[in-house]
Enzyme design. Structure first.
Site, PDB file in Angstrom:
ATOM      1  N   THR A   1       0.999  -1.179  -0.054  1.00 28.83           N
ATOM      2  CA  THR A   1       0.199   0.103  -0.006  1.00 28.83           C
ATOM      3  C   THR A   1       0.781   1.234  -0.017  1.00 28.83           C
ATOM      4  O   THR A   1       1.820   1.217   0.775  1.00 28.83           O
ATOM      5  CB  THR A   1      -0.910   0.121   1.338  1.00 28.83           C
ATOM      6  OG1 THR A   1      -1.789   1.344   1.067  1.00 28.83           O
ATOM      7  CG2 THR A   1      -0.235   0.156   2.491  1.00 28.83           C
TER       8      THR A   1
ATOM      9  N   SER B   1      -8.070  20.011  -9.297  1.00 33.02           N
ATOM     10  CA  SER B   1      -7.620  21.502  -9.552  1.00 33.02           C
ATOM     11  C   SER B   1      -6.890  22.080  -8.657  1.00 33.02           C
ATOM     12  O   SER B   1      -6.588  21.952  -7.639  1.00 33.02           O
ATOM     13  CB  SER B   1      -9.055  22.064  -9.450  1.00 33.02           C
ATOM     14  OG  SER B   1      -9.804  21.115 -10.468  1.00 33.02           O
TER      15      SER B   1
END
Lengths: 404, 404
Positions: free
Chosen positions: B195, B404
C-alpha cells in the site's frame, strides 16, 4: 426531500393492462400520511416470472417468491408490496409474516396462497408489523382499479424522490401487445441478478418457462448493469406478469423480447436517475476488452469507484482516476493501448494524455448533467455498458441517519 | 486542512538506524512552500526488498522498482521519493523521467543506477517535471543526516493530515536490532499486495531473499488488510532496507519478523487513521467463516460498503447494513447462524435481532471514535481482521475537487 435533478419531467402516462387491477392503502407500516402498501390482482390465466437478488442474506419475501416462481398453480394471482420495512434478517418470524400476508390475501381474493407474491422494502432487521397490512386488505380489495398503476408506483417508494414507470406497445402478427411497469430504488443499488422492486405487466400470452427465459436474459443487460453505491440489496425483486388477455402468443417473439428489455432498461435507468444524492447521470462504455467479462469488470470498477464518482460530482475531468479504476479492476489491461474519453473528447490515448487534450473543453463538458465515460482497452472485442451516478454530499446526508 | 481527529497525539520519536541518512528539499514539483522530495541513502552492504501494487496501470516508478528489486548489485543504495505528481499513466515519458532521476542520483552519490529506487505520489496523468528534482539533488546530498527521518515523513505527504512513523527494537541473541519506518497515505487506499508509500529501515543483517519473504508475508496481514475507499492506487510501494550495520543476523528470526510485522501494522493503521475525511476508526473482525478467504471477503465487503461507512459516520447502529454487506460478499453465509456485534454488544444472533438488544446502549457505543464491528458466520474456522474508517462529508469535500 427535493426531487432528483435527473428526474423525468413527469411520471409517464401508462396504459392499462387488460387483466390487471391495482389498489393502494395507508397501512402505517412505518411511514405516516402516505400510502405504503400496493396490491396488484391478476386475472386467472396470468403467468408470473421473476428474477431475484443472489444475496446470501435475502429477505423472507424474496425466499418465498423464489419458492413460488414457476409452480403449476393456476387461477388468479396477486402481488402485494409494502414499503417502510424490508422484513429482511427477521429470522423465522419473517417467514411467519410472509405466510400470514399470503394466506390472508389469498383468502380475501379467493385464490391459492402460492399465487400470492409479496415484497417488502425498507429498514432491515426490524420485525414486520404484518397485522397492519392485514387490516388494510379489505379496503385494498374494494379499491381495485385498472387505471391505478401510477398510485402503485408511489406506494412502493422509500428514499426514492420520484415514482418510476415505463411502457411499450408491440405489434405481433398485426395485433397489439402492451407492457407497463413500475420500479422503486435509490440506494443500496448494485443489483446481482435483479434489482430493487420492479413490477411489469403485459397482456401478452406466454408460458412461464418462455417468460422466465426472457426476463432472466433481459435482466443481464438492464438491471444487472446499474449501480448507485456498490451495495446489493437483500430485497431485489423483478416480477413480470403476463395476463394473456390480448390473446397474442409471444413465446420466442423477438419484437416482444426487445420491447420487454426496453421497458426494463428504462426502469433501471430511472433508478439510477434517482440514485441517492445524485446530480449527474453517468454512462460508462467499455470496448476493446479481452472478453465481455473483462469489459464488465472494468465498467463496474469505474462505476463503483468513490474517487471517480466524487470527481464527477465536482465536475472535475479527473481521468487519472479512470486509469486507477481500470488498473484495479482485475481485468487484462495494457497501459500503452488504453484510451479514455469523456463524451466525444479523447483525453488519453496509447498510455498518455492525448496531444490534443484541452482542459477547457473537457471541463465544459463535465458541467453537463449527463456524461459518458468511455474506455477502450485495445485488446479484443469485449464490450460493456453500465450506468451509475455521482457521489455527493446528498448521499452522505441521506445515509448517515437513515434508520433513525 | 485540519488534522484528522484520529491522529496520534504526536509524531513518534524514531531512533536513528545505523547506515541510513535522510535529506529533504523543496523542489516545487507541484506544491509550493513545503518539502516535496526526500532522499534516503543506505550504506554499502544494505539490502532492499519491497512489495508493490498489482494494479494493471501501475506507475513508471513502481515498474522500475520491481525491475530492480533483488538484482545482485552491491554498494550503497538510495531511495528518492517525490510528492505532488505520481508519474502514473505518463507513457514512455514517465519511464524516461524515472531513468533520468535514477541516473542523476546515482552519479551524484557515486552508486550504481540499479541501486536507486524511486517513488512518486500525487496526481495521475501529468508529466513529471523531473528536472526540478534533478536541480535539488546537490542540496539533498549536502543535507544528508542520520536523524532526519521525521522530515522525510513530512516530505512524502499529499492529502495526508499528519506524518506517519513507527519503530521497534528486537533482542536477537542478546544483541539489539532496530527498525524504523515512515508511510504516507490517506485516499485511494485499498492496497493489493502492498500500500501507498512506505519506507522501513533496519540495521539488521539479512540476505535479500529472506528479507523479501518476511516483507511479503507481513504485508498480507497489515497493508493488505486496510481500506479507506476501495480504490487501489497505481503507486503503492513498500520498501524495507536492511543496512546490516548492527551485525546481527536475522534471517529466519521469528522475533525480528514479528517486530517488522508490528511496525508495518502500526504504519498501516496510521494510514487508516488519516483516511480522507475520517472521523471514526473501524476494526472489522470476522470469525466462523468457511475458510480464511471467505472471512476476508466478508470483512472487506463490510469495510468497503458505503452504506455501512455512512451509518458509522452518523453514529447509527445500523446492523441491517452489516447483514446486507455479508449477503453481497459472495462468501458462504447462513442467515440463521449469523451473529453480529458492535464492540461487545451483540445486536443479532441466529438470524434475528438479539433478544437483549438495547438501542440506547448500542447508540452510546457508536459515539466512540474507535469502533469494532464483529461478525460470526457460525460455519467454520475462518477468521479475518481488517481496518477502515467512516465515509463523511469530508471525503466528498477532499475528492470532488482534488485535481484542480
Amino acid at each position: 426531500m427535493a426531487v432528483s435533478p435527473l428526474a423525468p419531467a413527469a411520471f409517464p402516462s401508462l396504459p392499462a393492462i387488460a387483466g390487471v387491477r391495482f389498489a393502494t392503502a395507508e397501512a402505517g407500516v412505518r411511514y405516516k400520511g402516505r400510502t405504503d402498501v400496493m396490491l396488484a390482482v391478476l386475472d386467472a390465466g396470468s403467468v408470473v416470472a421473476g428474477v431475484f437478488t443472489r444475496s446470501a442474506t435475502r429477505s423472507a419475501a424474496v425466499l418465498d417468491c423464489q419458492a413460488k416462481n414457476g409452480l403449476p398453480a393456476t387461477g388468479a394471482a396477486a402481488i402485494l408490496v409494502n414499503s417502510g420495512n424490508s422484513n429482511a434478517f427477521t429470522g423465522k418470524i419473517g417467514a411467519t409474516s410472509v405466510a400470514a400476508i399470503s394466506a390472508a390475501t389469498a383468502e380475501i381474493l379467493g385464490i391459492a396462497p402460492e399465487r400470492v407474491f409479496t415484497s417488502s422494502t425498507g429498514v432491515i432487521g426490524e420485525p414486520l408489523p404484518h397485522e397492519r397490512i392485514l387490516a388494510a386488505l379489505a379496503d385494498l380489495k374494494d379499491g381495485l382499479r385498472a387505471d391505478a398503476i401510477d398510485t402503485a408506483a408511489r406506494a412502493i417508494m422509500t428514499t426514492d424522490t420520484f415514482p418510476k414507470g415505463a411502457s411499450a406497445t408491440v405489434n405481433v402478427g398485426g395485433k397489439t401487445v402492451t407492457i407497463a411497469g413500475i420500479a422503486k430504488g435509490s440506494g443500496m443499488i448494485a443489483p446481482d441478478m435483479a434489482t430493487m422492486l420492479v413490477y411489469i405487466f403485459t397482456d401478452a400470452l406466454i408460458d412461464h418457462a418462455s417468460l422466465q427465459a426472457m426476463v432472466s436474459g433481459s435482466a443481464d443487460g438492464t438491471f444487472n448493469c446499474i449501480t448507485v453505491d456498490s451495495d446489493t440489496s437483500t430485497s431485489d425483486t423483478v416480477l413480470v406478469a403476463a395476463t394473456g388477455a390480448s390473446g397474442v402468443q409471444v413465446a420466442g417473439n423477438d419484437a416482444f423480447a426487445t420491447a420487454l428489455t426496453d421497458v426494463m432498461r428504462d426502469l433501471a435507468l430511472q433508478v439510477v436517475r434517482d440514485g441517492e444524492g445524485a446530480t449527474k447521470f453517468i454512462e460508462v462504455q467499455v470496448s476493446g476488452a479481452a472478453d465481455a467479462a473483462d469489459a464488465r469488470k472494468v465498467a463496474m470498477s469505474i462505476a463503483n469507484s468513490p474517487l471517480v464518482k466524487t470527481a464527477v460530482a465536482g465536475e472535475d475531468a479527473n481521468w487519472g482516476r479512470v486509469v486507477m479504476a481500470v488498473g484495479k479492476s482485475g481485468a487484462a489491461a495494457d497501459r500503452d493501448r488504453l484510451a479514455i474519453r469523456f463524451g466525444d473528447i479523447w483525453v488519453a490515448r496509447e498510455g498518455y494524455r492525448d496531444p490534443a487534450y484541452s482542459e477547457d473543453e473537457t471541463s465544459a463538458y463535465m458541467k453537463n448533467p449527463e456524461l459518458v465515460i468511455g474506455v477502450d482497452l485495445g485488446l479484443g472485442e469485449g464490450t460493456a455498458t453500465v450506468w451509475t451516478c455521482d457521489l455527493t454530499h446528498g448521499y452522505i446526508d441521506i445515509n448517515a441517519d437513515y434508520r433513525s
